[in-house]
Every structure is written in structure tokens, then in C-alpha cells.
Design a protein around this motif. Sequence first.
Motif, PDB file in Angstrom:
ATOM      1  N   ALA A  19      -3.359  56.278  67.636  1.00 25.35           N
ATOM      2  CA  ALA A  19      -4.091  55.812  68.830  1.00 25.35           C
ATOM      3  C   ALA A  19      -5.261  54.878  68.541  1.00 25.35           C
ATOM      4  N   ARG A  20      -5.390  54.373  67.313  1.00 22.22           N
ATOM      5  CA  ARG A  20      -6.571  53.530  67.081  1.00 22.22           C
ATOM      6  C   ARG A  20      -6.386  52.118  67.645  1.00 22.22           C
ATOM      7  N   ARG A  21      -5.149  51.770  67.969  1.00 20.60           N
ATOM      8  CA  ARG A  21      -4.887  50.428  68.505  1.00 20.60           C
ATOM      9  C   ARG A  21      -3.603  50.473  69.340  1.00 20.60           C
ATOM     10  N   GLY A  22      -3.246  49.344  69.904  1.00 21.10           N
ATOM     11  CA  GLY A  22      -1.963  49.225  70.583  1.00 21.10           C
ATOM     12  C   GLY A  22      -1.827  50.139  71.795  1.00 21.10           C
ATOM     13  N   ILE A  23      -0.603  50.611  72.006  1.00 14.82           N
ATOM     14  CA  ILE A  23      -0.286  51.437  73.172  1.00 14.82           C
ATOM     15  C   ILE A  23      -1.108  52.728  73.150  1.00 14.82           C
ATOM     16  N   GLY A  24      -1.275  53.311  71.973  1.00 16.54           N
ATOM     17  CA  GLY A  24      -2.059  54.549  71.874  1.00 16.54           C
ATOM     18  C   GLY A  24      -3.474  54.368  72.388  1.00 16.54           C
ATOM     19  N   ASN A  36      -5.914  60.430  67.005  1.00 18.79           N
ATOM     20  CA  ASN A  36      -5.306  60.499  65.672  1.00 18.79           C
ATOM     21  C   ASN A  36      -4.792  59.133  65.270  1.00 18.79           C
ATOM     22  N   ASP A  37      -4.959  58.828  63.993  1.00 20.66           N
ATOM     23  CA  ASP A  37      -4.239  57.696  63.403  1.00 20.66           C
ATOM     24  C   ASP A  37      -4.169  57.931  61.902  1.00 20.66           C
ATOM     25  N   ILE A  38      -3.465  57.063  61.234  1.00 21.44           N
ATOM     26  CA  ILE A  38      -3.261  57.250  59.795  1.00 21.44           C
ATOM     27  C   ILE A  38      -4.370  56.597  58.986  1.00 21.44           C
ATOM     28  N   ALA A  46      -4.768  61.531  60.074  1.00 20.27           N
ATOM     29  CA  ALA A  46      -3.666  62.329  59.527  1.00 20.27           C
ATOM     30  C   ALA A  46      -2.366  61.559  59.659  1.00 20.27           C
ATOM     31  N   ASP A  47      -1.508  61.731  58.667  1.00 19.25           N
ATOM     32  CA  ASP A  47      -0.149  61.198  58.727  1.00 19.25           C
ATOM     33  C   ASP A  47       0.704  62.233  59.457  1.00 19.25           C
ATOM     34  N   VAL A  48       1.135  61.909  60.656  1.00 18.33           N
ATOM     35  CA  VAL A  48       1.875  62.900  61.448  1.00 18.33           C
ATOM     36  C   VAL A  48       3.220  63.276  60.814  1.00 18.33           C
ATOM     37  N   ASN A  74       2.649  62.111  72.149  1.00 15.24           N
ATOM     38  CA  ASN A  74       3.297  61.699  70.904  1.00 15.24           C
ATOM     39  C   ASN A  74       3.551  60.199  70.992  1.00 15.24           C
ATOM     40  N   ASN A  75       2.634  59.438  70.417  1.00 20.99           N
ATOM     41  CA  ASN A  75       2.738  57.974  70.501  1.00 20.99           C
ATOM     42  C   ASN A  75       2.996  57.315  69.145  1.00 20.99           C
ATOM     43  N   ALA A  76       2.512  57.919  68.056  1.00 15.64           N
ATOM     44  CA  ALA A  76       2.628  57.283  66.731  1.00 15.64           C
ATOM     45  C   ALA A  76       4.075  56.904  66.467  1.00 15.64           C
ATOM     46  N   GLU A 121      17.981  52.683  62.827  1.00 13.14           N
ATOM     47  CA  GLU A 121      17.251  53.950  62.664  1.00 13.14           C
ATOM     48  C   GLU A 121      16.143  54.073  63.722  1.00 13.14           C
ATOM     49  N   TYR A 122      15.568  52.946  64.141  1.00  8.89           N
ATOM     50  CA  TYR A 122      14.572  52.987  65.229  1.00  8.89           C
ATOM     51  C   TYR A 122      15.238  53.476  66.516  1.00  8.89           C
ATOM     52  N   CYS A 123      16.392  52.921  66.850  1.00 10.10           N
ATOM     53  CA  CYS A 123      17.108  53.331  68.071  1.00 10.10           C
ATOM     54  C   CYS A 123      17.459  54.812  68.018  1.00 10.10           C
ATOM     55  N   SER A 134      15.921  57.157  66.399  1.00  9.79           N
ATOM     56  CA  SER A 134      14.706  57.979  66.540  1.00  9.79           C
ATOM     57  C   SER A 134      14.292  58.066  68.006  1.00  9.79           C
ATOM     58  N   LYS A 135      14.441  56.993  68.746  1.00 13.12           N
ATOM     59  CA  LYS A 135      13.992  56.977  70.141  1.00 13.12           C
ATOM     60  C   LYS A 135      14.965  57.746  71.048  1.00 13.12           C
ATOM     61  N   THR A 136      16.263  57.642  70.754  1.00 14.25           N
ATOM     62  CA  THR A 136      17.231  58.464  71.492  1.00 14.25           C
ATOM     63  C   THR A 136      16.972  59.939  71.226  1.00 14.25           C
ATOM     64  N   PRO A 173       8.709  52.513  77.084  1.00 11.92           N
ATOM     65  CA  PRO A 173       8.163  51.165  77.252  1.00 11.92           C
ATOM     66  C   PRO A 173       9.224  50.128  76.929  1.00 11.92           C
ATOM     67  N   GLY A 174       9.120  48.994  77.618  1.00 12.97           N
ATOM     68  CA  GLY A 174       9.991  47.862  77.297  1.00 12.97           C
ATOM     69  C   GLY A 174       9.322  47.007  76.242  1.00 12.97           C
ATOM     70  N   ILE A 175       9.057  45.767  76.598  1.00 10.30           N
ATOM     71  CA  ILE A 175       8.473  44.836  75.628  1.00 10.30           C
ATOM     72  C   ILE A 175       6.978  44.739  75.938  1.00 10.30           C
ATOM     73  N   ILE A 176       6.192  45.361  75.077  1.00  8.69           N
ATOM     74  CA  ILE A 176       4.763  45.502  75.311  1.00  8.69           C
ATOM     75  C   ILE A 176       4.020  44.691  74.253  1.00  8.69           C
ATOM     76  N   GLU A 177       2.979  43.977  74.678  1.00  8.86           N
ATOM     77  CA  GLU A 177       2.261  43.117  73.739  1.00  8.86           C
ATOM     78  C   GLU A 177       1.312  43.948  72.869  1.00  8.86           C
ATOM     79  N   THR A 178       1.714  44.165  71.623  1.00  8.64           N
ATOM     80  CA  THR A 178       0.879  44.874  70.644  1.00  8.64           C
ATOM     81  C   THR A 178       1.140  44.248  69.272  1.00  8.64           C
ATOM     82  N   ASP A 179       0.457  44.794  68.259  1.00  7.52           N
ATOM     83  CA  ASP A 179       0.708  44.295  66.892  1.00  7.52           C
ATOM     84  C   ASP A 179       2.165  44.489  66.491  1.00  7.52           C
TER      85      ASP A 179
HETATM   86  P1  NAP Z   1       1.306  49.701  66.770  1.00  9.93           P
HETATM   87  O1  NAP Z   1       0.480  48.614  67.366  1.00  9.93           O
HETATM   88  O2  NAP Z   1       1.954  49.477  65.435  1.00  9.93           O
HETATM   89  O3  NAP Z   1       0.447  51.053  66.753  1.00  9.93           O
HETATM   90  C1  NAP Z   1       0.989  52.241  66.236  1.00  9.93           C
HETATM   91  C2  NAP Z   1      -0.127  53.037  65.604  1.00  9.93           C
HETATM   92  O4  NAP Z   1       0.441  54.251  65.038  1.00  9.93           O
HETATM   93  C3  NAP Z   1      -0.775  52.265  64.455  1.00  9.93           C
HETATM   94  O5  NAP Z   1      -2.177  52.363  64.504  1.00  9.93           O
HETATM   95  C4  NAP Z   1      -0.188  52.960  63.240  1.00  9.93           C
HETATM   96  O6  NAP Z   1      -0.980  52.867  62.092  1.00  9.93           O
HETATM   97  C5  NAP Z   1      -0.082  54.390  63.733  1.00  9.93           C
HETATM   98  N1  NAP Z   1       0.785  55.171  62.875  1.00  9.93           N
HETATM   99  C6  NAP Z   1       1.906  54.734  62.229  1.00  9.93           C
HETATM  100  N2  NAP Z   1       2.414  55.720  61.489  1.00  9.93           N
HETATM  101  C7  NAP Z   1       1.624  56.806  61.674  1.00  9.93           C
HETATM  102  C8  NAP Z   1       1.625  58.107  61.135  1.00  9.93           C
HETATM  103  N3  NAP Z   1       2.577  58.486  60.270  1.00  9.93           N
HETATM  104  N4  NAP Z   1       0.658  58.973  61.518  1.00  9.93           N
HETATM  105  C9  NAP Z   1      -0.293  58.586  62.384  1.00  9.93           C
HETATM  106  N5  NAP Z   1      -0.371  57.343  62.900  1.00  9.93           N
HETATM  107  C10 NAP Z   1       0.584  56.459  62.548  1.00  9.93           C
HETATM  108  O7  NAP Z   1       2.512  50.085  67.762  1.00  9.93           O
HETATM  109  P2  NAP Z   1       2.577  50.101  69.370  1.00  9.93           P
HETATM  110  O8  NAP Z   1       3.294  48.874  69.771  1.00  9.93           O
HETATM  111  O9  NAP Z   1       1.251  50.419  69.926  1.00  9.93           O
HETATM  112  O10 NAP Z   1       3.593  51.322  69.536  1.00  9.93           O
HETATM  113  C11 NAP Z   1       3.171  52.631  69.903  1.00  9.93           C
HETATM  114  C12 NAP Z   1       4.415  53.451  70.252  1.00  9.93           C
HETATM  115  O11 NAP Z   1       5.116  52.795  71.315  1.00  9.93           O
HETATM  116  C13 NAP Z   1       5.414  53.564  69.098  1.00  9.93           C
HETATM  117  O12 NAP Z   1       6.009  54.849  69.123  1.00  9.93           O
HETATM  118  C14 NAP Z   1       6.446  52.501  69.423  1.00  9.93           C
HETATM  119  O13 NAP Z   1       7.704  52.777  68.867  1.00  9.93           O
HETATM  120  C15 NAP Z   1       6.455  52.579  70.935  1.00  9.93           C
HETATM  121  N6  NAP Z   1       6.961  51.382  71.607  1.00  9.93           N
HETATM  122  C16 NAP Z   1       6.343  50.182  71.474  1.00  9.93           C
HETATM  123  C17 NAP Z   1       6.854  49.081  72.164  1.00  9.93           C
HETATM  124  C18 NAP Z   1       6.225  47.722  72.086  1.00  9.93           C
HETATM  125  O14 NAP Z   1       6.802  46.781  72.666  1.00  9.93           O
HETATM  126  N7  NAP Z   1       5.070  47.533  71.448  1.00  9.93           N
HETATM  127  C19 NAP Z   1       8.003  49.210  72.945  1.00  9.93           C
HETATM  128  C20 NAP Z   1       8.603  50.458  73.056  1.00  9.93           C
HETATM  129  C21 NAP Z   1       8.077  51.537  72.381  1.00  9.93           C
HETATM  130  P3  NAP Z   1      -0.579  51.764  60.932  1.00  9.93           P
HETATM  131  O15 NAP Z   1      -0.307  50.482  61.629  1.00  9.93           O
HETATM  132  O16 NAP Z   1      -1.765  51.716  60.032  1.00  9.93           O
HETATM  133  O17 NAP Z   1       0.656  52.280  60.258  1.00  9.93           O
END
Ligand code: NAP
Length: 260
Positions: A16-21, A38-40, A65-67, A92-94, A163-165, A167-169, A194-200
Motif C-alpha cells: 500500500a505504499r503506492r499505486g492502487i494500495g 503494509n509494503d515490502i 513485511a513480505d506477504v 489483499n492488494n499486494a 501465471e498472473y492470470c 493467480s487472479k482467477t 480492476p481493469g487498466i489502472i494508471e500505476t507504476d
Molecule cells: P504497484 O504500483 O506495483 O504496487 C504494488 C505494491 O505492492 C508495490 O508497492 C509493491 O512493492 C508491493 N508489493 C509487491 N510484492 C509485495 C510483497 N511480497 N509484500 C508486500 N508488498 C508487496 O501495483 P498496482 O498497479 O498498484 O497493483 C496493485 C494490485 O492491483 C495488484 O494486486 C495488481 O495485480 C492489481 N491490479 C492492477 C492493475 C493495474 O492496471 N495497475 C489492474 C488489475 C489489477 P515493490 O514494487 O517494491 O515490489
Amino acid sequence: MTQTHTVRPAALVTGARRGIGKGICLALARKGYDIVINDITHDADMDNTVAELAREGARTEVVIADVADPQARADLAERAWQAFGSLNCLVNNAGISVKVRGDILDVGEAGFDTLISVNLKAMFFLTQDIARRMIADEAPRGSRTIVSISSANALFASVERAEYCLSKTGISMATKLFALRLANTDIRVYEIRPGIIETDMTRVVKAKYDQRIADGLTPIQRFGTADEVGLAVATLAEGAFPFSTGDALHIDGGLHIPHF
Ligand code: NAP
């Protein structure tokens, strides 16, 4: 900083330190939640998130913590539960994407195991741990929910990210399973796709998806935002749908609608 018992609801958000979290944390804070973040990694992004949450009036506890690590995950659950006296909400977002998009015939076991451990196994066992604590809580305070962030890839096969697909299913099925198990408690279990979300995470494919969106991939023709996913989580968390559990909410601009 550990806080004492209050009547404010509390949430744990992973990754949760950035992005969707981060968007989820901010939306929950706007609804009056205190947040265990929480974040890693603890870096400037984490400091910024903590500062923004403080501006929203939320108290925060950071747990690095590494989840995917069983002991770290158990410690996270314990610290998160103790931080504000209990938890009303687990998110559960990580999640991680594949290291390299490629041929399903070339997927290696090490990368497969890592991705499944972060995206699915952690979700399963953290949900199990927090659900047990919620059930044992003799004085629950307010709405209680467990929300997991899957993806449009719970439905859509992207063969170069197998493997991503998977995990999500898996998150979709786990959501239904926990929803059934917890149906006769007050704990509601949901999935957000989520669909296509603007994050890292999507920065590397931004140009490609800008073009695909312009070509009509999503009925609402733009990227979504982390705040929009956050708003959906916060709405579920506050108990807006008490006769619903196990449902998936699509925050995807209509991407999931089969259309010509
Ligand atoms: P993100 O910008 O990469 O952020 C994910 C965060 O989770 C990062 O800060 C990452 O840290 C952290 N993380 C990774 N592994 C971890 C671990 N083992 N323990 C704790 N923290 C961990 O990704 P996001 O786009 O915000 O995605 C968040 C969630 O939404 C994910 O589950 C992703 O699959 C899902 N999602 C995203 C999109 C999209 O379009 N962005 C679409 C559908 C679903 P590090 O970067 O340092 O590893």
C-alpha cells in the motif's frame, strides 16, 4: 507508533505504499478509518503516503513485511491486529506482474512459484488469519469486510502472462470460498477486478494501452485511477451491501462487458 483502543474503524491494506494500495488507503481514511499500511519496502513513497493519510485525519501504523513469507505474514497479522485494537477490514492488494511477458511454453517454475506466492497464497493465508481473529473478537466494532484485488485477468486470458492470470482467477475462487465459510458471521467477502489502472505496474505498457483504449478496448475510453479503485473498496468496507457476499465488482470502464 502503536495506538490504543478507539471506536474508529481500522483497516490493513497490503502493498500500500503506492499505486492502487495507496488509493485504497486514502479512500478508507476519508471514511474515517485508521490504516495499517503494509509494503515490502520503506522508502519516500511510504513517507508520502503516511503524510497524506495524516492530512486526511487517519492514524497509521507501517508494517514492512513480505506477504509471501509465512513468518513475516504471521507477524504482520499480529501487529496489524494489535495496532488499533482490532481490524474491521483487510484489503489483499499486494501483487506483482510477470517479470517478462512471454510464451506460456517457456514459463519457469521459480517465477511461477514466486508470483503465485505473492498474489494468491498470501491472499489465502492472510485472509484465513484475519478471519480467525475477526471470528474470535467478542466485541466487534462496526462493519467487517475482506476485500481482495484481483484483476480483469480473473476473466480475460492473456497468454503472455499465464501465471498472473492463474493467480487472479485463484483469488476469485478463494473469495467465493471464504464468503461461503463466513456467510453466517457478519464478515462480508468481496473481490475487486480492476481493469487498466494508471500505476507504476502499467507504466511499461502505457503507450500500448493508450492505443488499444483509443481503438475501443474499454467502453469508457481512458485509464482508471487508483482513487477509483479505492472508492469501490471503501464503499464495500463501510457495509453498503449487507445482503451481498462473494461478489466481484468490476472497476474497469466496462472492459468486462462482452461486446462487438
Ligand atoms: P504497484 O504500483 O506495483 O504496487 C504494488 C505494491 O505492492 C508495490 O508497492 C509493491 O512493492 C508491493 N508489493 C509487491 N510484492 C509485495 C510483497 N511480497 N509484500 C508486500 N508488498 C508487496 O501495483 P498496482 O498497479 O498498484 O497493483 C496493485 C494490485 O492491483 C495488484 O494486486 C495488481 O495485480 C492489481 N491490479 C492492477 C492493475 C493495474 O492496471 N495497475 C489492474 C488489475 C489489477 P515493490 O514494487 O517494491 O515490489
